[in-house]
Design a protein around this motif. Sequence first.
Motif, short mmCIF file in Angstrom:
data_model
loop_
_atom_site.label_atom_id
_atom_site.label_comp_id
_atom_site.label_asym_id
_atom_site.label_seq_id
_atom_site.Cartn_x
_atom_site.Cartn_y
_atom_site.Cartn_z
N LEU A 49 10.29 -4.17 -4.48
CA LEU A 49 10.35 -5.34 -5.35
C LEU A 49 11.35 -6.36 -4.83
CD1 LEU A 49 10.23 -3.74 -8.93
CD2 LEU A 49 8.36 -4.83 -7.67
N ALA A 50 12.53 -5.88 -4.41
CA ALA A 50 13.56 -6.77 -3.89
C ALA A 50 13.10 -7.47 -2.61
CB ALA A 50 14.85 -5.99 -3.64
N LEU A 51 12.41 -6.72 -1.74
CA LEU A 51 11.90 -7.31 -0.50
C LEU A 51 10.90 -8.41 -0.79
CD1 LEU A 51 11.54 -7.33 2.61
CD2 LEU A 51 9.78 -5.58 2.31
N VAL A 60 3.18 -11.02 2.48
CA VAL A 60 3.80 -9.79 2.98
C VAL A 60 2.75 -8.69 3.02
CG1 VAL A 60 5.60 -8.06 2.63
CG2 VAL A 60 6.03 -10.44 2.00
N ARG A 61 2.50 -8.16 4.19
CA ARG A 61 1.50 -7.11 4.35
C ARG A 61 2.09 -5.74 4.08
NH1 ARG A 61 -2.09 -8.72 9.73
NH2 ARG A 61 -2.61 -10.85 9.07
N LEU A 62 1.22 -4.81 3.78
CA LEU A 62 1.66 -3.46 3.49
C LEU A 62 2.39 -2.84 4.68
CD1 LEU A 62 1.68 -1.13 1.45
CD2 LEU A 62 -0.54 -0.41 2.34
N ASN A 63 1.87 -3.08 5.89
CA ASN A 63 2.54 -2.51 7.06
C ASN A 63 3.91 -3.14 7.30
OD1 ASN A 63 1.53 -4.99 7.89
ND2 ASN A 63 0.89 -4.27 9.91
N GLN A 64 4.10 -4.41 6.87
CA GLN A 64 5.40 -5.04 6.97
C GLN A 64 6.40 -4.40 6.01
OE1 GLN A 64 3.73 -9.18 6.43
NE2 GLN A 64 5.35 -9.67 7.89
N VAL A 65 5.94 -4.06 4.83
CA VAL A 65 6.79 -3.38 3.85
C VAL A 65 7.32 -2.09 4.44
CG1 VAL A 65 6.84 -2.20 1.61
CG2 VAL A 65 5.68 -4.42 1.84
N ALA A 66 6.43 -1.30 5.03
CA ALA A 66 6.82 -0.02 5.63
C ALA A 66 7.82 -0.24 6.76
CB ALA A 66 5.59 0.72 6.14
N ARG A 87 1.77 -2.85 -13.07
CA ARG A 87 1.50 -4.29 -13.14
C ARG A 87 2.69 -5.12 -12.70
NH1 ARG A 87 -2.12 -4.82 -18.74
NH2 ARG A 87 -3.72 -3.31 -18.10
N LEU A 88 3.40 -4.61 -11.70
CA LEU A 88 4.54 -5.33 -11.14
C LEU A 88 4.18 -6.03 -9.84
CD1 LEU A 88 7.40 -2.73 -11.82
CD2 LEU A 88 6.80 -4.76 -13.16
N VAL A 89 3.10 -5.57 -9.19
CA VAL A 89 2.62 -6.22 -7.97
C VAL A 89 1.10 -6.29 -8.01
CG1 VAL A 89 4.57 -5.30 -6.64
CG2 VAL A 89 2.35 -4.11 -6.57
N THR A 90 0.56 -7.15 -7.17
CA THR A 90 -0.89 -7.22 -6.98
C THR A 90 -1.17 -7.07 -5.49
OG1 THR A 90 -0.83 -9.65 -6.75
CG2 THR A 90 -1.26 -8.73 -8.96
N LYS A 91 -2.32 -6.54 -5.17
CA LYS A 91 -2.74 -6.39 -3.78
C LYS A 91 -3.99 -7.22 -3.56
CE LYS A 91 -3.09 -1.87 -3.79
NZ LYS A 91 -3.26 -0.44 -3.38
N SER A 92 -4.05 -7.84 -2.39
CA SER A 92 -5.25 -8.61 -2.04
C SER A 92 -5.44 -8.56 -0.53
CB SER A 92 -5.11 -10.07 -2.50
OG SER A 92 -3.98 -10.67 -1.90
N ARG A 93 -6.63 -8.92 -0.08
CA ARG A 93 -6.92 -8.93 1.34
C ARG A 93 -6.30 -10.17 1.98
NH1 ARG A 93 -8.08 -4.02 3.21
NH2 ARG A 93 -9.28 -2.89 1.62
N LEU A 105 4.31 -10.22 -5.96
CA LEU A 105 4.87 -9.88 -7.27
C LEU A 105 4.09 -10.57 -8.38
CD1 LEU A 105 8.70 -10.30 -6.57
CD2 LEU A 105 7.49 -8.14 -6.88
N THR A 106 3.96 -9.89 -9.50
CA THR A 106 3.44 -10.52 -10.71
C THR A 106 4.63 -11.16 -11.43
OG1 THR A 106 3.81 -8.53 -12.05
CG2 THR A 106 1.68 -8.73 -10.94
N GLY A 107 4.39 -11.83 -12.52
CA GLY A 107 5.48 -12.40 -13.30
C GLY A 107 6.45 -11.32 -13.74
N ALA A 108 5.90 -10.20 -14.23
CA ALA A 108 6.75 -9.08 -14.66
C ALA A 108 7.49 -8.50 -13.46
CB ALA A 108 5.90 -8.01 -15.33
N GLY A 109 6.82 -8.50 -12.31
CA GLY A 109 7.44 -7.98 -11.10
C GLY A 109 8.62 -8.82 -10.66
N ARG A 110 8.51 -10.15 -10.78
CA ARG A 110 9.62 -11.03 -10.41
C ARG A 110 10.83 -10.78 -11.30
NH1 ARG A 110 5.31 -14.59 -9.40
NH2 ARG A 110 5.34 -15.40 -11.53
N ARG A 111 10.57 -10.59 -12.58
CA ARG A 111 11.68 -10.32 -13.51
C ARG A 111 12.33 -8.97 -13.19
NH1 ARG A 111 7.83 -12.69 -16.91
NH2 ARG A 111 7.06 -10.68 -17.66
#
Length: 222
Positions: A49-51, A60-66, A87-93, A105-111
């Motif tokens: 979340l912080a990243l 930000v891609r999933l492999n970048q997170v790792a 419901r703190l993040v969303t994933k998309s292509r 991040l979703t709105g809740a994720g940003r908070r």
Amino acid sequence: MSTSLPMHGDKSVADHITIGLSKVAAALRSQAWEGGTARRLTPTQGQILALLAERAGEPVRLNQVAAELCMTAATASDAVATLEQKRLVTKSRSSDDHRALTIALTGAGRREAQRTMGWTDVVRAGVAGMTPDEQAVFLRGLTKIIRSLQEQGVISIARQCAGCTYFQPYVHADAAKPHHCGFVNKPMGEGQLRLDCPDFIPGSEAEQADRWRQFLDGSKGR
């Protein structure tokens, strides 16, 4: 004439610094667990979340997170899946590569990210107690440590000044601001070195090696 003998268990300065950094890491882990338990977040989830909050506006891609957080792809995928369920993040292509997943991040994720970033306040308070000169020396030391970790393959490429094509070390006569950032076209001091800059562009390996050598050698005459 008496001969001084080393005390049992004597350690080098490097040993003491390593021990100190380990204690800081332990404190951060403790704060992460304590802060995350009440909110049902693990330290890994909080780090993600912080990243994402730090990279707001960037895909930000999933492999970048790792890679950024030094974890396996499976660990990152599991943590992101849990955050998505919460419901703190969303994933998309990815728009430029449909095989890659981007995380946001979703709105809740940003908070929630703002709360998790507060876990480091205990360390920030200690750093704030240092003088500006001490902070600048410490920052330079961290730059060197991170560079070493990169060379050992422990962490991925860090977006820090010393590896950036815009960075020109020790090109100004002003001892307070001897470096130059080509991106903003301004001189900069040791205390302005960045360890994670969004404008970072890596040069070739040869350019990075040459720039790093200048960064190290230039300080010797100051």
